[in-house]
Design an enzyme around this catalytic site. Structure first.
Site, PDB file in Angstrom:
ATOM      1  N   GLU A 187     -19.268   2.852  -0.678  1.00 42.16           N
ATOM      2  CA  GLU A 187     -18.441   2.316  -1.770  1.00 42.16           C
ATOM      3  C   GLU A 187     -19.175   2.242  -3.098  1.00 42.16           C
ATOM      4  OE1 GLU A 187     -18.927   0.809   1.165  1.00 42.16           O
ATOM      5  OE2 GLU A 187     -16.999   1.138   2.168  1.00 42.16           O
TER       6      GLU A 187
ATOM      7  N   HIS B  92      -5.329  -3.968   2.293  1.00 41.22           N
ATOM      8  CA  HIS B  92      -5.645  -4.892   3.389  1.00 41.22           C
ATOM      9  C   HIS B  92      -6.123  -6.244   2.863  1.00 41.22           C
ATOM     10  CE1 HIS B  92      -5.240  -1.108   5.333  1.00 41.22           C
ATOM     11  NE2 HIS B  92      -5.496  -1.582   6.539  1.00 41.22           N
TER      12      HIS B  92
ATOM     13  N   PHE C 182     -14.263  -4.480   0.570  1.00 39.33           N
ATOM     14  CA  PHE C 182     -15.363  -3.592   0.215  1.00 39.33           C
ATOM     15  C   PHE C 182     -15.355  -3.260  -1.276  1.00 39.33           C
ATOM     16  CE2 PHE C 182     -14.182  -2.221   4.672  1.00 39.33           C
ATOM     17  CZ  PHE C 182     -15.026  -3.143   5.259  1.00 39.33           C
TER      18      PHE C 182
ATOM     19  N   SER D 186      -5.458   4.635   5.820  1.00 42.13           N
ATOM     20  CA  SER D 186      -5.182   3.199   5.683  1.00 42.13           C
ATOM     21  C   SER D 186      -4.776   2.802   4.274  1.00 42.13           C
ATOM     22  CB  SER D 186      -6.414   2.378   6.062  1.00 42.13           C
ATOM     23  OG  SER D 186      -6.885   2.758   7.320  1.00 42.13           O
TER      24      SER D 186
ATOM     25  N   ARG E  47       0.837  -1.207   0.000  1.00 42.55           N
ATOM     26  CA  ARG E  47       0.000   0.000   0.000  1.00 42.55           C
ATOM     27  C   ARG E  47       0.873   1.258   0.000  1.00 42.55           C
ATOM     28  NH1 ARG E  47      -2.404   0.806   6.178  1.00 42.55           N
ATOM     29  NH2 ARG E  47      -0.517   0.178   7.251  1.00 42.55           N
TER      30      ARG E  47
END
Lengths: 277, 313
Positions: B57, B108, B82, B36, B9
């Site tokens: 989303e 993630h 998501f 994040s 990330r």
């Protein structure tokens, strides 16, 4: 803030022709959405012959206003109006829903024929319209407006209310939503399937400027668009009271006519009734 | 020499910064996971091109489609669970059907997210994204590759899903390495069997191959950073030249990288094949290492699988 007024009588005559086209298209196709197409006619004609800046000769014109038909199943009405406006030959209308046709059962993006986005899975159009309006805003191109037409049953989709928040959060006053408020959906009356009222208050509570109009009266629709265009700092929505199946007595206000096309004899009766006026 | 440990990330965040500098059309959307997903680095530098979407989303993905229709190059950022699971129909109709340059960053991903548990461990998105026509799926093996993949994604006219991780992984590539979406990288040569891996499993595969070398087993390792469109030639070549394939992914074996490899191998050059991945299970809380062991995703598990498969050759 009003634009040059079109000849209302001419528009009314055009509305009859468009309804004839819709019925003929659906009759030839043998399937499709009759009720929710007939309810859109005056709204679409006002958009394409009064409200929007667009150029059928140059469909990709970068200063054009954008229109998203979020209730994609109403596309027979859109196709008929686009053909009438000059986006593609009228003969294409008779290919609706046929293999290889550019007139898909639900709209497929094709800017060269005036279709700005693929729709048909309900609830996505207002989000797409928010993205278009945002992009115009980022480019300081605020003269370009985005319009999004939704069904009232469609408002049961949660995503619509996500988009409703976004439009207000980003003060998208270059965005105008329209609801085809015909009170019916495929399973029956909206109030029985899953109530959405009080609609006006809901949109107000979400921060939108709300106008109501008679969705089959050109004067009333134009007035609503004029007011919506003047709203600053927030998006506007027009709740247009319509009749599902408008123009044909035996189709009007019948949920059963949501997703079916007229059979031969029904088509004949419907066209006769339309011509009589 | 100990390798630097960086999460992919972070590479993505750096890629966005480079894009922000080079391409004014790039805009970044985030569904309340700005820190994040590392979208915050772009946000701080280019606030005018950052679009906060809140925890929504579905709207984010369709709005990204609208931005792309308006000429922008959007990157929509959220957790992998998501991105794929919450907005799949939006990805299908608003994005893939219109074949728009919408890039989706799912962070993630995999079991290694750890303590957050099953609700936040994305184990199915390679399958879900791979099933969508027009979608490209990229799983970078390290932070450097993630940065390059991000920059490359913007150049691809259609949609790209970037599968990224939170946990730091060793940087196994070099700045000078060429990276091309859709072109597999042979990271270790070998002739006895091929391990095809993606994401942080490439490092595990390399560790396994090095261990096996001591036992005179000469394993090829391919970094298949693009499960779709997969480098068919590299897979067929590996099958023909080494005669057996083990696939490794931190993801379900139903429809992921292993399936993509099997689709090619079975129809072109059938050889013994073993898929390492999650087998029809949800994740759970735990630390990264514990989870990798529990779900049999370590280099030791790979070694064992290689030895077993070699017997079937």
């Amino acid at each position: 803030m009003s634009k040059k007024r079109p000849d209302i009588k001419k528009l009314e005559d055009k509305a009859v022709e468009i309804r004839e086209d819709i019925l003929n298209m659906l009759g030839k196709a043998g399937s499709g959405h009759t009720g929710g197409s007939l309810s859109l006619v005056e709204l679409l004609l006002t958009l394409y012959f009064y409200e929007m800046r667009h150029n059928p000769e140059n469909p990709g014109w970068d200063k054009r206003d954008k229109f998203i038909l979020s209730k994609g199943h109403g596309c027979p009405a859109l196709y008929a109006v686009l053909a009438d406006a000059g986006y593609f030959p009228r003969e294409w209308l008779w290919t609706l829903r046929k293999m290889g046709s550019r007139l898909q059962g639900h709209p497929q993006k094709d800017i060269s024929m005036g279709i700005e986005a693929s729709t048909g899975s309900l609830g996505q159009g207002l989000s797409i319209a928010c993205g278009l309006a945002l992009s115009a805003m980022l480019d300081s191109n605020k003269a370009v407006r985005t319009y999004c037409l939704m069904g009232d049953g469609e408002l049961q989709e949660g995503q619509v209310w996500e988009a409703a928040m976004m439009a207000v959060h980003y003060k998208l006053d270059n965005l105008c939503a329209i609801v085809d408020w015909n009170k019916l959906q495929i399973d029956g009356w909206v109030k029985d399937v899953m109530g959405i009222e009080p609609l006006n208050k809901k949109w107000k509570a979400f921060g939108w400027e709300v106008f109501e109009a008679d969705g089959h009266n050109f004067e009333s629709i134009m007035e609503a668009f004029n007011k919506a265009r003047g709203v600053k700092g927030k998006p506007a929505i027009i709740l247009a009271r319509t009749v599902k199946g408008k123009g044909v007595s035996f189709i009007e206000n019948q949920a059963g006519w949501h997703g079916i096309a007229p059979k031969k004899d029904e088509l004949k009766r419907a066209l006769e009734e339309l011509r009589k006026g | 020499m100990k390798k630097k440990m960086i999460a992919t990330r972070d590479g993505f965040g750096e890629g966005l910064l480079e894009l922000g500098r080079k391409n004014k059309k790039v805009v970044v959307l985030s569904a309340d996971l700005t820190e994040s997903t590392r979208a915050c680095w772009f946000k701080d530098k280019y606030p005018g091109r950052f679009i906060s979407c809140g925890v929504a989303e579905q709207n984010m993905i369709s709005a990204a489609a609208g931005l792309a229709l308006g000429g922008k190059v959007p990157f929509a950022c959220t957790f992998g669970v998501f991105a794929a699971g919450r907005a799949w129909n939006q990805l299908s109709i608003s994005v893939c059907y219109m074949n728009l340059n919408v890039n989706i960053a799912g962070t993630h991903c995999g079991i290694s997210v750890g303590p957050d548990g099953a609700t936040h461990q994305a184990l199915e998105e390679i399958s879900l994204m791979r099933a969508l026509p027009n979608m490209t799926v990229v799983v970078p093996a390290d932070a450097l590759e993630a940065k390059k993949a991000t920059v490359e994604a913007a150049k691809i006219p259609g949609p790209v899903y970037l599968r990224l991780t939170r946990c730091a992984v060793p940087v196994i590539s070099k700045e000078s390495d060429k990276f091309e979406i859709g072109r597999a990288k042979v990271v270790k040569r070998g002739k006895d069997l091929t391990i095809i891996a993606c994401g942080n499993m490439v490092f595990e595969a390399l560790s396994a191959a090095r261990g096996l070398k001591k036992e005179d087993i000469d394993v090829r390792v391919i970094n298949m950073h693009t499960p779709k469109p997969i480098d068919k030639k590299a897979v067929i070549k590996a099958a023909r030249e080494t005669g057996a394939i083990v696939t490794c992914e931190e993801h379900t074996v139903y429809g992921g990288l292993g399936s993509a490899v099997a689709e090619i191998v079975s129809q072109n050059c059938p050889v013994p094949l073993k898929m390492i991945g999650i087998d029809n299970q949800f994740g759970q809380s735990g630390n990264n290492e514990e989870l990798m062991k529990f779900y049999k995703l370590t280099s030791e598990d790979i070694k064992l699988a290689v030895k077993r498969l070699l017997k079937k050759k």
